[in-house]
Every structure is written in structure tokens, then in C-alpha cells.
Design a protein around this motif. Structure first.
Motif, PDB file in Angstrom:
ATOM      1  N   ALA A 146       5.699  -6.941 -14.045  1.00  0.00           N
ATOM      2  CA  ALA A 146       4.644  -7.950 -14.262  1.00  0.00           C
ATOM      3  C   ALA A 146       5.212  -9.238 -14.850  1.00  0.00           C
ATOM      4  CB  ALA A 146       3.558  -7.389 -15.174  1.00  0.00           C
ATOM      5  N   GLY A 147       4.911 -10.348 -14.181  1.00  0.00           N
ATOM      6  CA  GLY A 147       5.327 -11.660 -14.669  1.00  0.00           C
ATOM      7  C   GLY A 147       6.788 -11.980 -14.422  1.00  0.00           C
ATOM      8  N   ASN A 162       2.455  -7.051  -9.974  1.00  0.00           N
ATOM      9  CA  ASN A 162       2.343  -8.370 -10.617  1.00  0.00           C
ATOM     10  C   ASN A 162       3.652  -9.127 -10.817  1.00  0.00           C
ATOM     11  OD1 ASN A 162      -0.510  -8.256 -10.820  1.00  0.00           O
ATOM     12  ND2 ASN A 162      -0.294  -6.865 -12.556  1.00  0.00           N
ATOM     13  N   ALA A 163       4.694  -8.774 -10.053  1.00  0.00           N
ATOM     14  CA  ALA A 163       5.883  -9.629 -10.035  1.00  0.00           C
ATOM     15  C   ALA A 163       5.593 -10.874  -9.195  1.00  0.00           C
ATOM     16  CB  ALA A 163       7.067  -8.865  -9.449  1.00  0.00           C
ATOM     17  N   THR A 164       6.326 -11.943  -9.461  1.00  0.00           N
ATOM     18  CA  THR A 164       6.360 -13.112  -8.582  1.00  0.00           C
ATOM     19  C   THR A 164       7.481 -12.829  -7.584  1.00  0.00           C
ATOM     20  OG1 THR A 164       5.587 -14.574 -10.337  1.00  0.00           O
ATOM     21  CG2 THR A 164       6.774 -15.609  -8.493  1.00  0.00           C
TER      22      THR A 164
END
Lengths: 282, 282
Positions: free
Chosen positions: B159-160, B184-186
Motif C-alpha cells: 500500500a502506497g 494499493n501499490a502505485t
């Protein structure tokens, strides 16, 4: 620095609709079959009623018959699936549009999946998503399909470019990223959990904003010369991009309104006539 | 700088297979049904024969029956589809593995699609890809699923974070990117047409190399502290990442062999027992 050139979605959409009308008339002349788009609406949300009416009007002008199914707000998922299954089996219907969002009591995914893939001219089924992801035959989601057509029109070749998609919805962000990847862009997906959105957007040769937050993308984050596609819809005709700021830095930019919006409906109509042509088999 | 900690796929896979064997034994005790994995091989490519035999051996050790269907090299797509359709309908088979790549005369996509989604324990169908993309119930492609499990084991929360996936194949690059996005990874997808791969990799908090080019990712391009997952298979046990160089900069890294490889088979076995459990309906 000079201002970005505008990408005129209104003008391009008009030409696509004219072509589509010719194809529809030709199909009807050759086969006696008029392309038919079924629109399905659950409940009476005023915005949805307006959208559906607009789509019906545009269809009619393009020589596409429209058949409207208005279901009461209390319709269950199973009843809706029954309606969509019947339309999928009806040989006089070539395309199906299920207006969404629907009420929270409806399982939207289950409803979408009741649409036969060959009639999914709005590109909402999982089969259509896979087709977009793997370059297989099928219909594009209308906004992503319209965006790609607009890029082509302005000779923007995504190959080797860095494309940043802001938003990851099932019918906009995710599929437009897959279409750009299929055209050999290096694609980055950003979203609400992205840590430093500005930094990522600054890397982009092509920015697609598809998140529905007014002016989330600041002008100063646009890389000089970038192509900016604003697919955001916010009240007051405000896009997801700060248009005035971005315009000073971009090479090409879509206005809001008059950019992506008209391309969505044009794609829907073109895909409906394409579906009718395939199903008529001539 | 100290060297990266190794992500031990061999040890984790062993524990997953032990758990899977317990679940298989439990299912058999409760229902009399032994989980069964059907393996289908077209032709006699030596590497494929070896892979299939290894999967059968591992299955047996985990209490999973295996049924092998060996088809001659000249098998047509239609004949293969016939076999897969029959296995899909056979209630004594719970999972189906179609070994690939197949001969060039076979339409691989059409063959994969003949596998019933509920038996697609290798995660190769379009339905499985959509499930991974939208967080719907379904089976993961085995290598992507194994990678996510390995990240979880080492408390890597995507995430993030910026995740860079190098490779865009249908059963590795594309789905692992979608799974990371779902967490929620970019996510950025790179590939052969990416203009400056080094620059993109340098941004990554998590790198997944999945392209099959020996040492394509250089150690000096790894951001200090990054997590490096090498899913590349190249002759001589060489990964897609320059291991020695990357190890000096990463915080966590998968060895080759002993990293991602064992997780792939463990995921296949776990998903086969999961499929059998669901299909037995108890």
C-alpha cells in the motif's frame, strides 16, 4: 510558453457519428435490419434519466433504434438479470446499455455479467475487460475506447512514452491503462493511496485523469509538452485537471466539456452498429 | 551497506505444502474424496515433460491424486478443447493444468478458455485474470499468487509503495501488477518498448522482474532498501536481476533458485485442494 492545442472531442465525435449513421443506413438498406440498442434503467435518478434520454436521442439521429426498459427502483438483482438475459437472447436487440450506478441493493457485477459479450457495446463485462487487456476481439469500455481514438486523431503514439493513469475504476482507469499498455506505453496506475501523486504525474508524457475529483491534477505538475486527457466529471463542468494551469505547459489537452465526454457516446453508437453488423452476419 | 535479507521461497513453500497436505487428508477423511489434479500435455518437449512430472510428484506427496493426459504433438486445437471440456465436466477432477507453451499450431487462448473457471487452479483463463484485476473470487495465476504470498510472509505491505513490474505476459506480468494494484501499490508496467528501464526501476520500492532476460535489471538501478522479486527463469539458474549487485542495495531479495520458483508449485497445490473443497461443497 505557448498554450496547448485543444483536442476537439466534439468535432471528432460528430464525424464518428456521421460515419456511424452511414454504416447504419447501409446495413438497413442491405438487410432490412435496423441496429437496435436496448437501454435499461433501474429507478428514476434524475441524472441517469437524463443520460439515458440523451443516449436514446443520439441513437435515433444515427439511425439506431432504441428500446428502453424502465425498471422500478425496488427491482432485485435477480429480476434485473432476468431482463438482461432476455435482451441478450433477443435477436432484434444488438447492443445493451445498463445505466449505472444502480441502487446499492443491486449486485452490479452480477448484473453486468448477464449481458452477452457480443452485445456488450458499453464494454462493462469481464470478458470485455479481458479483451482490452490482451488485445482480443471485443468491445472497449466507451470512455477508454474514445480516449484512444482521440489520441490517434491527434497523432499521439503511446509507444515508448510514459503514461500515467490517475484512477483505477473497472470501466475507466483500469481498462484505459490496459489499452495504453497494449499500445506499448510504459503505464503507471495512480489512485487515492498513491503517496506522492505530483511526483508521479510529473514523469508523464501522457496523463489520463479519471478519478472524479475537481482539479486534483495541478498545472505545475504537468511535464512541459505532455498530452493531457481529462476524463473527470465534476459538477459545474470542472475536470480532474486544473485546465488553465495545465494548458500553459501541455502540448495537447482535452477541454471539459467538449473533450472526452462526446467521445464516450460516439464510441457507444459506433460499437452498437458494429455489433449489429457482426450479428447480422453480412 | 549490509546485504539484503533473502526471501526464502523454498522454506515457505514447504510449509504451504505441508498445510495443503493436511487439508487434503482432512477432506478425504470427511468425504472420501481425494483432490484430483488433471495435467494435460501436448507433445513431448523434454522440459515440459519434466515440469509435468515434477508437478505430479509434488501433488502425490501432498495427498493430491494426479491424472495425466498425454496428447500427441499433432493434436489440433479442437481436439485439445474436447479433452479440456471433458475434464471440466468430470466430477472426479477438481483442478486442470494445461502445460504450456504448446506448439505454434495450437490456439492457446482458445484452449485455456475451455477450462472451467472453478477448476482453473493454474489461473490461466480470462475469468481468472478478471478476478485478479477486480478482487473477485477466483484463482490467481500461480506465480503471481505465490509472489503475493511471499511478500505477505515478509511483512511487505504494498500500500502506497511504488511497484514496478518488468514484463507484461498474460500469466505473470499483467496479473501480478493487478494484484499489487489491488493491494494499493502505485503500479508501473515496463516492457521491451520502455524507453529508459533503468530510470523507472530506480523509482521502485518493489521490483518484480518477470521477463525472462538474464540479468536485465542491474544492481545499480535498485533503489536502496527496495524489495526485489525475481520471477525470471533463464538457463543456468540465472534470474532477470543481477543478484549480486542488487543484493548490496535491496532490503529483501528472492534468490534464484529458491525464491519465486517453489512458490509457484505450492500455490498450484494449495489452489487444487481449495478447488476440491469448494466443489465437494462441505
Amino acid at each position: 510558453m505557448s498554450q496547448a492545442r485543444l483536442m476537439d472531442g466534439t468535432g471528432l465525435a460528430r464525424r464518428i457519428v456521421e460515419e456511424t449513421a452511414k454504416r447504419a443506413a447501409d446495413l438497413t438498406e442491405r438487410t432490412g435490419v435496423a441496429p437496435c440498442l436496448a437501454t435499461v434503467l433501474v429507478g428514476e435518478d434524475p441524472a441517469s434519466v437524463t443520460y439515458v434520454r440523451m443516449k436514446q436521442n443520439r441513437s435515433r439521429k444515427a439511425g439506431i433504434e432504441s428500446r428502453h426498459v424502465a425498471l422500478p427502483a425496488g427491482t432485485t438483482t435477480n429480476e434485473l438479470i432476468g431482463t438482461l438475459t432476455a435482451l441478450s437472447a433477443d435477436p432484434t436487440v444488438h447492443g445493451i446499455l445498463l445505466q449505472h450506478p444502480m441502487g446499492h441493493h443491486i449486485d452490479e457485477r452480477a448484473a453486468f455479467e448477464a449481458i452477452a459479450p457480443e452485445k456488450d457495446v458499453d464494454g462493462v463485462t469481464l470478458a470485455s475487460f479481458s479483451a482490452m487487456s490482451f488485445g482480443l476481439p471485443g468491445f472497449a469500455s466507451c470512455t477508454p475506447g474514445g480516449i484512444m481514438r482521440l489520441l490517434d486523431e491527434y497523432d499521439v503514439d503511446p509507444a515508448g512514452k510514459r503514461a500515467v493513469v490517475v484512477g483505477r475504476s473497472a470501466i475507466l482507469g483500469k481498462p484505459v491503462g490496459m489499452l495504453l499498455l497494449g499500445r506499448n506505453a510504459t503505464v503507471t496506475y495512480c489512485h487515492s493511496r498513491t503517496t506522492d501523486l505530483s511526483a508521479v504525474v510529473r514523469e508523464a508524457d501522457i496523463v489520463v485523469a479519471a478519478v472524479g475529483r475537481p482539479r486534483l491534477i495541478r498545472g505545475e505538475d504537468i511535464k512541459p509538452g505532455a498530452v493531457v486527457v481529462d476524463a473527470g466529471y465534476n459538477p459545474g463542468n470542472i475536470g480532474d485537471v486544473d485546465f488553465d494551469g495545465a494548458r500553459e505547459r501541455a502540448s495537447l489537452i482535452t477541454p471539459v466539456p467538449g473533450g472526452v465526454g462526446p467521445m464516450t457516446i460516439a464510441t457507444l453508437l459506433a460499437q452498437t452498429v458494429e455489433a449489429a453488423t457482426r450479428q447480422t452476419g453480412v
